[in-house]
Design an enzyme around this catalytic site. Structure first.
Site, PDB file in Angstrom:
ATOM      1  N   HIS A 176      -9.667   3.260 -11.364  1.00  0.00           N
ATOM      2  CA  HIS A 176      -9.158   3.582 -10.032  1.00  0.00           C
ATOM      3  C   HIS A 176      -9.137   5.083  -9.790  1.00  0.00           C
ATOM      4  CE1 HIS A 176      -7.047   2.325  -6.406  1.00  0.00           C
ATOM      5  NE2 HIS A 176      -6.230   3.344  -6.571  1.00  0.00           N
ATOM      6  N   TYR A 208     -13.195   6.639 -11.414  1.00  0.00           N
ATOM      7  CA  TYR A 208     -14.478   6.049 -10.974  1.00  0.00           C
ATOM      8  C   TYR A 208     -15.488   6.045 -12.121  1.00  0.00           C
ATOM      9  CZ  TYR A 208     -12.563   6.754  -6.289  1.00  0.00           C
ATOM     10  OH  TYR A 208     -11.759   6.727  -5.185  1.00  0.00           O
ATOM     11  N   HIS A 258      -6.269  -1.567  -1.206  1.00  0.00           N
ATOM     12  CA  HIS A 258      -5.015  -1.860  -1.891  1.00  0.00           C
ATOM     13  C   HIS A 258      -5.018  -3.342  -2.249  1.00  0.00           C
ATOM     14  CE1 HIS A 258      -0.803  -0.055  -2.484  1.00  0.00           C
ATOM     15  NE2 HIS A 258      -1.681   0.627  -3.166  1.00  0.00           N
ATOM     16  N   ARG A 280      -1.324   9.134   4.180  1.00  0.00           N
ATOM     17  CA  ARG A 280      -1.043  10.406   3.487  1.00  0.00           C
ATOM     18  C   ARG A 280      -2.316  11.105   3.033  1.00  0.00           C
ATOM     19  NH1 ARG A 280       2.710   7.118   1.435  1.00  0.00           N
ATOM     20  NH2 ARG A 280       1.664   6.960  -0.571  1.00  0.00           N
ATOM     21  N   GLN A 295       4.339  -0.919  -5.503  1.00  0.00           N
ATOM     22  CA  GLN A 295       5.281   0.036  -4.946  1.00  0.00           C
ATOM     23  C   GLN A 295       6.052  -0.574  -3.788  1.00  0.00           C
ATOM     24  OE1 GLN A 295       2.003   0.148  -4.812  1.00  0.00           O
ATOM     25  NE2 GLN A 295       1.186   1.884  -5.916  1.00  0.00           N
ATOM     26  N   ASP A 320      -1.498  14.483  -1.579  1.00  0.00           N
ATOM     27  CA  ASP A 320      -0.719  13.245  -1.472  1.00  0.00           C
ATOM     28  C   ASP A 320      -0.461  12.700  -2.874  1.00  0.00           C
ATOM     29  OD1 ASP A 320      -2.655  10.358  -1.401  1.00  0.00           O
ATOM     30  OD2 ASP A 320      -0.489  10.265  -1.183  1.00  0.00           O
ATOM     31  N   GLU A 346       4.601   5.733  -9.133  1.00  0.00           N
ATOM     32  CA  GLU A 346       3.871   5.718  -7.865  1.00  0.00           C
ATOM     33  C   GLU A 346       4.812   5.472  -6.695  1.00  0.00           C
ATOM     34  OE1 GLU A 346       0.338   3.277  -8.121  1.00  0.00           O
ATOM     35  OE2 GLU A 346      -0.364   4.349  -9.890  1.00  0.00           O
ATOM     36  N   ASN A 348     -13.997   4.988  -1.529  1.00  0.00           N
ATOM     37  CA  ASN A 348     -13.102   4.442  -2.535  1.00  0.00           C
ATOM     38  C   ASN A 348     -13.834   3.279  -3.192  1.00  0.00           C
ATOM     39  OD1 ASN A 348     -10.661   1.984  -2.400  1.00  0.00           O
ATOM     40  ND2 ASN A 348     -10.418   3.681  -3.786  1.00  0.00           N
ATOM     41  N   SER A 393     -13.157  -0.288  -5.514  1.00  0.00           N
ATOM     42  CA  SER A 393     -12.214  -1.243  -6.093  1.00  0.00           C
ATOM     43  C   SER A 393     -13.006  -2.253  -6.896  1.00  0.00           C
ATOM     44  CB  SER A 393     -11.429  -1.954  -4.983  1.00  0.00           C
ATOM     45  OG  SER A 393     -10.699  -3.036  -5.535  1.00  0.00           O
TER      46      SER A 393
END
Lengths: 209, 723
Positions: free
Chosen positions: B42, B45, B88, B109, B234, B262, B306, B525, B527
């Site tokens: 995550h 990479y 997410h 953020r 979180q 962030d 986190e 991003n 995942s």
């Protein structure tokens, strides 16, 4: 001068300022922690948003802010106060308007365009509005609950009652008519680019106050 | 024998053995926790980094490419737009409400870290079939979480997409995209610099939530004991996020930040290490200065927590008082937690002792990078229509298709999102792309997210192209010129050779398409590990794209407008049922998208829009031309009459899918000019607007969709499915 009150979590204050300036008025912010409204305030807007994150109850914490004492004095003296969405909730919690706003009958947030019937053209806010206006609603706790026989219901939804409010009420005024709260957002109906200009008349009334 | 700590934390034997060669000794427990997170997929990479270099990332408008918290492009008059999409997925699969909500918070953020004001959100979602109770739960709670967070922070959720397929039953996807506005000369970066400058932590207190989120949750396959991972999800506090936005934007406008970062995956560890490594400096952090939510937290816990709604600002000593006073006015905690040093080391003290002292670059630049194993899948086999019965009743088939969850109205979702706050939303959800006025400008942005995941499963190169082109067509249908992209690559376990090959092929296909339309990728991003022992997801490379409209008032909608307008099909795509919604699964061999044809179609759409020639435009995608016409008619409240060619089987003509096709309408007087502008782009007039039904003449028969009847079914599907 129109004072737009800003609490932590206010969201629609900029749109309210833009709506006032769009009809040629002057607008400024009033900070929640201040005990006085800005000099020269003729009318007050309590804007939409999630003041204090809706903690406890929507509007409950904001209604006890220092600035609200000044807003109360302004209203008692006959000055105009417009509460939009969370602002309506704040005014009910502050006792400046009758009733409370309960969770929507859908138990969910509802964002959509609605048609409002203008039931009372005798308030300082509504003299120039047509018989019906198209404005958006966007809230989670917007079902007005109160005694419809002893409240001055200014706007109602029609023909359907999207949030489940008593008497389909969308907005109510104080007995004198100088304090008005409504769940729909007239400040988002002032620009043809965004689909409706039906809210302009409300802001024109504030500016003339 | 117990599993060693490093393996419990997700490090391999080889990675663990490599750490002493970088720091000259064995790591402390706190350091080991930091390595495990920073070297997780995550954060590092490690399985995708080498492949991602293929993406085109440059262009005349690019002000910030990949590598910062978000990308940014110039939109004129001194303003820039920041954009990024992020996943997410794994937190949402474990706890959908908080997982989806904090996904929104995190992407907001990322935009804020550039000093940009967030002005729009979109969400790309995938779930298992709505017939599954678990998928219904994940879907409804994820939607509620997105709404809860986005509504409360006052950033409009203007668009997105959702699809349901059994392949997402065990691994749902929740991707969030955010767009922000920032002065082009005021873009903040994350690099720390200047010995003696101060690190100020602003926002929420640090607690034990989200510990190991990046490694335990986001970088491993899900399994049946996922409930045990719930503490790794979180907890959201959107009210604090809104105050954090207001406060940081006020400070950014005052030029109070030298850098801004962030706190996301891997918390303070990742935020501070990246700031140090990017700036080539060291940081000395005093963990005792961090406001904690609970007592007795170990150094490692503080370093990797986190907890949400936290930002780390770099501040010059002489600006500190102003920063602290502003934070206090916004009722936010703010503490000086460290200073910039020249050592290049990340040093942390706790209760007076040094608990971490390692080169920041060991955690970031020296993170492992692997080539993924690649074994090509066999070439897909085209559908044999002889083996697929044609529907007896095309009219009934059309109505049934329109009401399937993947095609039916998504009003139930977007009505729960405030898509208007800020009073800039010109085209609301439900069309091809959302159109949002750039605050204070005459210009507007078109924004979309898209993915052709079934195509990617069958032919990843072609599917990568198709995902990019679908996004670009959706942008172009509003009249906007595609400007920049952000991507979220959702894949299964890349250590399996079939997935590794698909990942590489999808990236190649996306890059080819992006180059064909000159759109750079400025952020993104990845995942991975979206699979369970039973199922792996389709390769799902979600493309977030923005386009620019010079005149906010000139955008084109997808709704049919006026009686007598001509209905035209544009583009050279050939409808096929392979991988179509009508087939309802990844079967067949969809055609490889044509790079030149797609680019020409998009260029034509935009140039004709600039001349104001379109009355409406709508991309032909899921469900084929029959669904496209139905959607445009329902949106406009007016029907149309068209004649379609009978060169192939009727179900193929009506429901077949392809790229490179758009249905548009124009006034009859505009046709000559459109024909002249079209160049090599095929355009065919198929009918005209009017009536209260969509009537399709096909092979001597008329197939009719009555709008009032269709609307009821179209709107009822999702509310009934979740009731």
């Amino acid at each position: 001068m129109v004072a737009v009150v800003r609490f932590p979590g206010s969201l629609d204050h900029e749109s309210a300022v833009r709506a006032v300036r769009g009809v040629g008025g002057e607008a400024t912010y009033a900070w929640h922690a201040d005990p006085q409204l800005p000099d020269g305030t003729r009318a007050v807007i309590i804007p939409g948003g999630f003041s204090y994150g809706d903690h406890l109850r929507p509007g409950a914490i904001a209604s006890r802010s220092p600035i609200m004492d000044a807003v109360r004095r302004h209203a008692d003296a006959g000055g105009l106060v417009l509460g939009i969405c969370n602002g309506f909730q704040v005014l009910c919690e502050a006792g400046l308007l009758p009733g409370v706003l309960r969770t929507n009958a859908t138990t969910s947030f509802v964002c959509r365009q609605v048609e409002l019937e203008v039931l009372d053209h005798d308030t300082p806010f509504t003299r120039e509005l047509g018989a019906a206006i198209s404005v958006p609603i966007k809230n989670h706790d917007g079902a007005w609950f109160g005694d419809p026989h002893h409240a001055r219901i200014v706007f109602s939804y029609g023909p359907e009652n999207p949030l489940g409010s008593v008497a389909s009420a969308a907005g109510v005024a104080s007995a004198r008519g100088n304090v008005l709260g409504l769940m729909p957002h007239p400040e988002e109906a002032v620009d043809p680019l965004l689909g409706s200009t039906d809210g302009l008349g409300l802001f024109a009334a504030l500016v003339r106050a | 024998m117990t599993t060693p700590l490093y393996r419990q934390l997700g490090l391999t034997d080889g990675e663990f053995a490599h750490i002493p060669t970088l720091i000259g000794r064995a790591p402390t427990d706190a350091e080991l926790a930091m390595f495990s997170l920073m070297w997780s997929e995550h954060c590092s990479y490690k399985h995708s980094r080498r492949l991602l270099r293929r993406f085109p990332t440059e262009g005349p408008h690019v002000l910030q490419g990949p590598g910062e918290n978000a990308g940014a492009v110039d939109v004129g008059d001194g303003w820039a737009i920041a954009l990024k999409i992020e996943s997410h997925n794994h937190p949402s699969a474990v706890e959908p409400f908080e997982g989806a909500a904090t996904g929104v918070g995190g992407i907001v953020r990322d935009i804020l870290a550039l000093g940009a004001r967030p002005i729009a959100l979109l969400d790309s979602l995938r779930f298992g079939s709505l017939e599954s109770a678990r998928s219904r739960h994940l879907f409804t709670r994820a939607v509620a979480g997105i709404g809860h967070y986005g509504n409360c922070i006052g950033v409009p959720t203007v668009g997105g997409e959702v699809a349901f397929d059994d392949r997402y039953e065990d691994s749902c996807l929740v991707n969030a995209m955010c767009i922000g506005l920032v002065r082009a000369d005021g873009i903040l970066r994350a690099a720390a610099f200047g010995e003696g400058n101060l690190l100020v932590l602003i926002g929420n207190r640090t607690g034990r939530d989200g510990i190991g989120g990046a490694s335990i949750l986001a970088s491993a396959e899900l399994s049946s004991d996922d409930a045990d991972k719930r503490p790794s999800v979180q907890v959201s506090d959107p009210f604090t996020e809104r105050k954090l936005m207001d406060c940081c934007l006020e400070l950014a406008a005052d030029s109070a930040f030298l850098a801004l970062q962030d706190l996301g995956a891997a918390g303070l560890t990742s935020a501070a290490c990246e700031m140090a490594a990017k700036g080539g400096v060291g940081l000395e952090i005093d963990l005792d200065q961090i406001p904690l939510r609970e007592g007795g937290m170990a150094a490692a816990e503080i370093l990797v927590s986190e907890s949400q709604e936290r930002m780390l600002g770099l501040v010059a000593p002489e600006t500190l008082d102003h920063v602290l006073a502003t934070c206090s006015r916004w009722e936010l905690d703010a503490s000086v937690i460290g200073t910039v040093t020249t050592t290049g080391n990340f040093t942390a003290r706790h209760h007076g002792a040094i608990v971490v002292d390692i080169p920041a670059s060991a955690l970031t630049d020296d993170a492992p990078a692997y080539d993924v194993p690649r074994t090509p899948a066999s070439a897909p086999t085209p559908l044999e229509l002889d083996h697929i019965p044609a529907p007896d009743d095309l009219q009934a088939a059309w109505a049934e298709l329109l009401a399937r969850p993947n095609l039916a109205s998504k009003r139930w979702i977007y009505q729960q999102y405030d898509h208007l706050v800020g009073a800039n939303t010109i085209r609301r959800p439900g069309g091809d792309a959302a159109v949002v006025r750039i605050p204070g400008m005459k210009r507007a942005l078109a924004i979309t997210t898209d993915c052709a995941e079934r195509h990617c499963e069958l032919d990843p190169r072609g599917g990568g192209r198709a995902s990019v082109f679908e996004a670009a067509r959706n942008i172009a249908c509003t009249g906007a010129l595609p400007l920049a992209a952000s991507d979220c690559l959702n894949f299964a376990n890349p250590e399996k050779a079939s997935t590794g090959w698909r990942l590489a092929e999808v990236i190649e296909g996306m890059s080819e398409a992006l180059e064909a339309i000159a759109v750079p990728v400025v952020s993104g991003n990845v995942s991975l590990y979206n699979e369970s022992p039973e199922r792996a997801i389709y390769p799902t490379p979600v493309v977030g794209m923005i386009g620019l409209l010079d005149d906010a008032g000139s955008s084109v909608g997808h709704a049919l407008a006026s009686e007598g307008d001509l209905v035209i099909v544009l583009g050279g795509g050939i409808a096929r049922l392979d991988a179509s919604e009508w087939i309802g699964a990844a079967h067949g061999a969809p055609a490889l998208p044509n790079l030149d044809g797609e680019a020409a179609l998009i260029g034509f759409m935009v140039s004709a829009a600039r001349e104001g020639l379109w009355c409406s435009a709508h991309d032909i995608s899921g469900g084929g031309i029959a669904i496209t016409l139905a959607e445009s008619a329902l949106a406009g409240g007016i029907g149309c009459m068209v004649t379609l060619p009978e060169d192939r089987r009727p179900d193929e003509v009506l429901f077949g899918e392809s790229g490179e096709r758009i249905v548009a309408t124009c006034r009859p007087t505009a046709l000559a000019r459109l024909t002249a502008l079209a160049g090599d782009v095929p355009i065919t007039v198929i009918g005209s607007v009017g009536g209260d039904s969509v009537d399709v003449h096909l092979g001597g028969a008329t197939i009719r969709l009555d709008l009032e009847i269709a609307r009821v079914a179209y709107e009822a599907t999702l509310p009934e499915a979740v009731a």
